[in-house]
Design a protein around this motif. Structure first.
Motif, PDB file in Angstrom:
ATOM      1  N   SER A  51       0.870  -1.185   0.000  1.00  0.00           N
ATOM      2  CA  SER A  51       0.000   0.000   0.000  1.00  0.00           C
ATOM      3  C   SER A  51       0.903   1.228   0.000  1.00  0.00           C
ATOM      4  O   SER A  51       2.121   1.115   0.017  1.00  0.00           O
ATOM      5  CB  SER A  51      -0.813   0.061   1.294  1.00  0.00           C
ATOM      6  OG  SER A  51      -1.872  -0.831   1.270  1.00  0.00           O
ATOM      7  N   ALA A  52       0.290   2.399   0.056  1.00  0.00           N
ATOM      8  CA  ALA A  52       1.051   3.644   0.203  1.00  0.00           C
ATOM      9  C   ALA A  52       1.401   3.814   1.679  1.00  0.00           C
ATOM     10  O   ALA A  52       0.725   3.253   2.540  1.00  0.00           O
ATOM     11  CB  ALA A  52       0.191   4.803  -0.261  1.00  0.00           C
ATOM     12  N   LYS A 100      -2.133   9.995   6.118  1.00  0.00           N
ATOM     13  CA  LYS A 100      -1.734   8.975   5.147  1.00  0.00           C
ATOM     14  C   LYS A 100      -1.280   9.657   3.857  1.00  0.00           C
ATOM     15  O   LYS A 100      -1.879  10.662   3.456  1.00  0.00           O
ATOM     16  CB  LYS A 100      -2.942   8.102   4.778  1.00  0.00           C
ATOM     17  CG  LYS A 100      -3.384   7.129   5.820  1.00  0.00           C
ATOM     18  CD  LYS A 100      -4.710   6.521   5.363  1.00  0.00           C
ATOM     19  CE  LYS A 100      -4.583   5.028   5.241  1.00  0.00           C
ATOM     20  NZ  LYS A 100      -5.720   4.385   4.615  1.00  0.00           N
ATOM     21  N   THR A 138      -1.850   8.747   0.900  1.00  0.00           N
ATOM     22  CA  THR A 138      -2.980   8.792  -0.043  1.00  0.00           C
ATOM     23  C   THR A 138      -3.831  10.046   0.193  1.00  0.00           C
ATOM     24  O   THR A 138      -4.226  10.724  -0.761  1.00  0.00           O
ATOM     25  CB  THR A 138      -3.867   7.532   0.113  1.00  0.00           C
ATOM     26  OG1 THR A 138      -3.031   6.380   0.040  1.00  0.00           O
ATOM     27  CG2 THR A 138      -4.935   7.452  -0.954  1.00  0.00           C
ATOM     28  N   GLU A 146       0.905   4.269  -3.949  1.00  0.00           N
ATOM     29  CA  GLU A 146       1.265   2.856  -4.066  1.00  0.00           C
ATOM     30  C   GLU A 146       2.385   2.675  -5.097  1.00  0.00           C
ATOM     31  O   GLU A 146       3.314   1.900  -4.896  1.00  0.00           O
ATOM     32  CB  GLU A 146       0.038   2.029  -4.507  1.00  0.00           C
ATOM     33  CG  GLU A 146      -0.837   1.490  -3.406  1.00  0.00           C
ATOM     34  CD  GLU A 146      -1.615   2.543  -2.622  1.00  0.00           C
ATOM     35  OE1 GLU A 146      -1.662   3.716  -3.052  1.00  0.00           O
ATOM     36  OE2 GLU A 146      -2.162   2.207  -1.562  1.00  0.00           O
ATOM     37  N   PHE A 184      -4.013  -1.147  -5.183  1.00  0.00           N
ATOM     38  CA  PHE A 184      -4.979  -0.048  -5.263  1.00  0.00           C
ATOM     39  C   PHE A 184      -5.358   0.437  -6.669  1.00  0.00           C
ATOM     40  O   PHE A 184      -6.412   0.991  -6.847  1.00  0.00           O
ATOM     41  CB  PHE A 184      -4.449   1.122  -4.425  1.00  0.00           C
ATOM     42  CG  PHE A 184      -5.394   2.260  -4.160  1.00  0.00           C
ATOM     43  CD1 PHE A 184      -6.742   2.036  -3.893  1.00  0.00           C
ATOM     44  CD2 PHE A 184      -4.935   3.571  -4.151  1.00  0.00           C
ATOM     45  CE1 PHE A 184      -7.603   3.099  -3.621  1.00  0.00           C
ATOM     46  CE2 PHE A 184      -5.793   4.637  -3.885  1.00  0.00           C
ATOM     47  CZ  PHE A 184      -7.124   4.404  -3.623  1.00  0.00           C
ATOM     48  N   ARG A 193     -11.365   3.013  -1.441  1.00  0.00           N
ATOM     49  CA  ARG A 193     -10.341   3.116  -0.399  1.00  0.00           C
ATOM     50  C   ARG A 193     -10.064   1.761   0.254  1.00  0.00           C
ATOM     51  O   ARG A 193     -10.975   0.964   0.458  1.00  0.00           O
ATOM     52  CB  ARG A 193     -10.758   4.130   0.675  1.00  0.00           C
ATOM     53  CG  ARG A 193     -10.896   5.567   0.213  1.00  0.00           C
ATOM     54  CD  ARG A 193      -9.617   6.171  -0.328  1.00  0.00           C
ATOM     55  NE  ARG A 193      -8.473   6.160   0.541  1.00  0.00           N
ATOM     56  CZ  ARG A 193      -8.088   7.154   1.332  1.00  0.00           C
ATOM     57  NH1 ARG A 193      -8.799   8.252   1.385  1.00  0.00           N
ATOM     58  NH2 ARG A 193      -6.986   7.069   2.057  1.00  0.00           N
ATOM     59  N   GLY A 194      -8.807   1.542   0.553  1.00  0.00           N
ATOM     60  CA  GLY A 194      -8.425   0.261   1.142  1.00  0.00           C
ATOM     61  C   GLY A 194      -8.263  -0.830   0.092  1.00  0.00           C
ATOM     62  O   GLY A 194      -8.105  -2.004   0.405  1.00  0.00           O
ATOM     63  N   GLY A 195      -8.262  -0.423  -1.186  1.00  0.00           N
ATOM     64  CA  GLY A 195      -8.329  -1.376  -2.292  1.00  0.00           C
ATOM     65  C   GLY A 195      -7.071  -2.190  -2.557  1.00  0.00           C
ATOM     66  O   GLY A 195      -7.099  -3.104  -3.378  1.00  0.00           O
ATOM     67  N   SER A 196      -5.979  -1.906  -1.869  1.00  0.00           N
ATOM     68  CA  SER A 196      -4.785  -2.741  -2.072  1.00  0.00           C
ATOM     69  C   SER A 196      -5.063  -4.186  -1.655  1.00  0.00           C
ATOM     70  O   SER A 196      -4.446  -5.117  -2.178  1.00  0.00           O
ATOM     71  CB  SER A 196      -3.605  -2.213  -1.260  1.00  0.00           C
ATOM     72  OG  SER A 196      -3.281  -0.926  -1.683  1.00  0.00           O
ATOM     73  N   ASP A 197      -5.981  -4.355  -0.727  1.00  0.00           N
ATOM     74  CA  ASP A 197      -6.391  -5.712  -0.330  1.00  0.00           C
ATOM     75  C   ASP A 197      -6.914  -6.480  -1.544  1.00  0.00           C
ATOM     76  O   ASP A 197      -6.703  -7.686  -1.662  1.00  0.00           O
ATOM     77  CB  ASP A 197      -7.546  -5.652   0.687  1.00  0.00           C
ATOM     78  CG  ASP A 197      -7.087  -5.186   2.062  1.00  0.00           C
ATOM     79  OD1 ASP A 197      -5.890  -5.256   2.343  1.00  0.00           O
ATOM     80  OD2 ASP A 197      -7.965  -4.766   2.839  1.00  0.00           O
TER      81      ASP A 197
HETATM   82  N1  ASP Z   1      -3.750   3.732  -0.024  1.00  0.00           N
HETATM   83  C1  ASP Z   1      -5.115   3.460  -0.314  1.00  0.00           C
HETATM   84  C2  ASP Z   1      -5.989   3.998   0.801  1.00  0.00           C
HETATM   85  O1  ASP Z   1      -5.506   4.678   1.689  1.00  0.00           O
HETATM   86  C3  ASP Z   1      -5.360   2.028  -0.601  1.00  0.00           C
HETATM   87  C4  ASP Z   1      -4.956   1.073   0.482  1.00  0.00           C
HETATM   88  O2  ASP Z   1      -4.266   1.441   1.436  1.00  0.00           O
HETATM   89  O3  ASP Z   1      -5.330  -0.077   0.384  1.00  0.00           O
HETATM   90  O4  ASP Z   1      -7.166   3.780   0.785  1.00  0.00           O
END
Ligand code: ASP
Length: 439
Positions: A37-38, A48, A50, A115, A169, A183-187
């Protein structure tokens, strides 16, 4: 063993965290494909990367100065690079980003750079090949992820690569413009990569040791969940989102690959295993409890409703016509209740009511607001008698009135509706009866 390891933002927020990640990767030669992730927050007051990128791009788009903020973002990376003692400069990359911002390359492009750059740093640190996700992850014009096309291209690309870093992401649309997941899409990226390489395991490294049986804001030091099935997790999705992006389940689920949620700051902890199916019984009768406040029950009455063919469809069509999704639909012989999210419903309330009147011609509609839904979930519930009875007794014991009960036909979950003000008390009572009293 072939593993894909995804590391979240807090696991990569500083050089010190990067080092922990480096050690984790080196400790297991199976960790061959890394999805970063970032950089996230270094402390609770930090921002963050991002979010900094979104802010920076907003300023650029509005025609305000943004180079200072971009400089601060660069400093976050330079600090990591210096701390790791790497021979790497992101100078040129940042020049490109500055120009692209001026040319209004788009918000998603802006956010994705977090990312992208972290992937370059990670690849340099590990000595792994870097793959730009824009070359291997694809979206359609509307921003919908193209699973099969991506899987084909990505698995081809990774076939000949023993080890690689693929930033999370983002990916690219049909014309090459960068698109991101939510958001959170690196998962999700981690899961996509795991499917593409047919990994044995998808490790998702974060800052908690997996899922907990209940929300720690409500239950002090709740037990953790060692193993959970994809289906159970879906049923518990009210609580899952903060640990794992909901959509991250689908690519690996298709391929039958388990996910292991692990803690970068406590790598020796087992974490939570998310699996397709297991013969291992959960430690307690229930696997988890999760819930959410803020629902409205739309109670609809009509004499002889049970004999009227198409009544349910007409009611649900009324909600659909106003763009409202429903959560649960318990019913009686002449009644049907539709549970909807209060926030979403409030703005369209009168339009929905008149649509129901028009389409379903009910005798009466009644609204009840400020309700909470609690999902009690567990694969072991099926084989245990009296689960519902124990829940009801526990709630009665603490004087909580149950507004609604809904048991899925899979017997995997029991959903209970209570007043918002009873939400925490109900979760405590259920946790006590199934977990605390068993310890
Ligand atoms: N960096 C992105 C976010 O803050 C994606 C991630 O962390 O998965 O949402």
């Amino acid at each position: 063993m072939k593993k894909v390891a995804k590391f979240g933002g807090s696991s990569l927020a500083s050089a010190e965290q990067f080092r922990k990640v480096g050690e984790i990767i080196l400790a297991d030669t199976g960790r061959r494909y890394i999805v970063p992730s970032a950089p996230g927050k270094r402390s609770s007051k930090d921002t963050k990367v991002t979010d900094m990128l979104y802010q920076c791009y907003e300023a650029a788009e509005a025609g305000n100065t943004y180079t200072d903020l971009l400089g601060k973002i660069k400093e976050r990376y330079d600090e990591i690079i210096r701390g790791l003692g790497l021979d790497l400069s992101l100078e040129e990359e940042f020049q490109k980003i500055e120009v692209s911002f001026a040319e209004k390359a788009g918000k998603e492009y802006a956010a994705s750079r977090g990312e992208y750059l972290n992937g370059i740093v990670m690849a340099n640190y590990l000595g792994y090949e870097f793959i730009d996700a824009a070359e291997v992850i694809f979206f359609d014009q509307e921003g919908k992820f193209k699973a099969d096309h991506t899987n084909k291209v990505l698995s081809n690309r990774l076939k000949s690569l023993e080890r690689a870093v693929i930033p999370g992401f983002y990916g690219a649309g049909p014309d090459g413009t960068v698109k991101t997941f939510s958001r959170g899409g690196s998962d999700i990226t981690g899961s996509i990569v795991a499917r593409a390489v047919r990994a044995d395991l998808y490790e998702n490294w974060t800052d908690v040791s997996g899922f907990l049986v209940a929300d720690p804001n409500i239950i002090r030091n709740p037990q953790s969940i060692k193993m959970i099935t994809y289906k159970e997790l879906r049923e518990l999705s009210y609580m899952g989102a903060t640990v794992l992006h909901e959509d991250a389940i689908f690519p690996v689920r298709k391929a039958g690959i388990p996910i292991n949620i692990k803690n970068t700051n406590k790598p020796e902890a087992e974490g939570t295993m998310i699996v397709q199916s297991t013969c291992r019984q959960a430690e307690y009768t229930i696997t988890g409890i999760a819930g959410k406040k803020g629902f409205v029950a739309v109670n609809i009455e009509k004499d002889m409703m049970n004999a009227e063919i198409g009544f349910g469809r007409k009611v649900l069509e009324a909600f659909e016509s106003q763009g409202i999704s429903f959560e649960h639909v318990p019913s009686g012989i002449d009644t049907m209740s539709v549970f909807v999210h209060q926030e979403e419903f409030e703005g369209r309330e009168q339009a929905v009511l008149s649509a129901i009147h028009r389409m379903a011609e009910p005798d009466m509609i009644e609204l009840e607001s400020d309700l909470a839904l609690i999902a009690v979930v567990g694969r072991s519930m099926k084989s245990n008698r009296g689960v519902a009875a124990r829940i009801f007794a526990a709630l009665a014991h603490v004087n909580i009135n149950i507004k609604m009960i809904d048991q899925g036909s899979s017997e995997l979950n029991i959903i209970i509706g209570v007043k918002n003000s009873d939400f925490e008390g109900a979760i405590k009572a259920i946790y006590d009866i199934f977990v605390e009293s068993q310890l």
